[in-house]
Enzyme design. Structure first.
Site, PDB file in Angstrom:
ATOM      1  N   LYS A   1       1.557   4.791   6.852  1.00  0.00           N
ATOM      2  CA  LYS A   1       0.704   5.568   5.956  1.00  0.00           C
ATOM      3  C   LYS A   1       1.119   7.040   5.975  1.00  0.00           C
ATOM      4  CE  LYS A   1      -2.344   2.437   4.620  1.00  0.00           C
ATOM      5  NZ  LYS A   1      -1.585   1.293   5.127  1.00  0.00           N
TER       6      LYS A   1
ATOM      7  N   SER B   1       0.810  -1.212   0.000  1.00  0.00           N
ATOM      8  CA  SER B   1       0.000   0.000   0.000  1.00  0.00           C
ATOM      9  C   SER B   1       0.846   1.265   0.000  1.00  0.00           C
ATOM     10  CB  SER B   1      -0.953   0.020   1.197  1.00  0.00           C
ATOM     11  OG  SER B   1      -0.273   0.368   2.374  1.00  0.00           O
TER      12      SER B   1
END
Length: 216
Positions: free
Chosen positions: A164, A127
């Site tokens: 993230k 991701s």
């Protein structure tokens, strides 16, 4: 820049045992800025050439293609310190991480100066593969606040960890993936939702090293 000079910069970095990110950090520029020199998209100033020579332990004559490979000065060892690899962190769906490990990464002292308690994490998942290919190690500084727009290592639900880009809004916290795979979507934690998972920033990502065999 000539093709010879392009090859010399890359060759000198390889001989010094540095990644592009590490070379960029030692030079004091972004990895993209460093790549401009290595890929021949920008001619380095004299001050940049001088610093590259210091980092790689080569002569300016060699780096500029003025001597043959026989004129290479032996690479100057880079001072390093052992920094622990604490565990793995998900670059995907949050999951339990930070397993204890006896592994260490030899890290240039310049990267950890003033970063007491920093540690490396191994990246699992895709991701964040626009920034960090799977298997990369990311260096996390626990002493640096994760600000709006920073890439951070964070806990979700108190024990799940993920990597993230973090955005803070009036309504909550948005965890944004940096992925080539459109399957990965933003995760939003609303401040007014009593069922929302607990969020805690662990630290800001300040550097990374790509897995062996990977080339930018």
């Amino acid at each position: 820049m000539t093709e010879m000079r392009h090859n010399r910069i890359a060759e000198a970095r390889d001989k010094a045992g540095l990644t592009q990110q590490q070379a960029a950090d030692l030079l004091g520029v972004s990895v993209q800025g460093y790549q401009y020199y290595e890929y021949g998209k920008r001619d380095p100033k004299a001050s940049v050439i001088r610093r590259l020579c210091e980092i790689f332990g080569v002569s300016a004559a060699y780096l500029l293609g003025m001597t043959s490979s026989d004129g290479v000065v032996l690479p100057r060892p880079v001072d390093t310190v052992r920094v622990p690899i604490v565990g793995r962190i998900a670059a995907g769906t949050p999951r339990e991480a930070f397993a204890q490990s006896d592994e260490y990464q030899d890290t240039p002292c310049s990267l950890v100066e003033g970063r007491e308690g920093c540690f490396w994490l191994s990246v699992a998942g895709n991701s964040m593969n626009r920034l960090f290919p799977e298997g990369s190690l990311v260096l996390v500084d626990q002493g640096l606040e994760v600000r709006d727009g920073d890439v951070g290592a964070v806990f979700v639900n108190g024990y799940d960890a993920t990597l993230k880009r973090v955005f803070f809004t009036r309504d909550g916290i948005r965890l944004h993936p940096e992925s080539y795979d459109p399957e990965y979507r933003d995760m939003f934690i609303r401040r007014d939702d009593p069922e929302a998972p607990e969020f805690r920033a662990i630290g800001r990502v300040v550097s990374y090293t790509a897995p062996a065999g990977w080339r930018a």
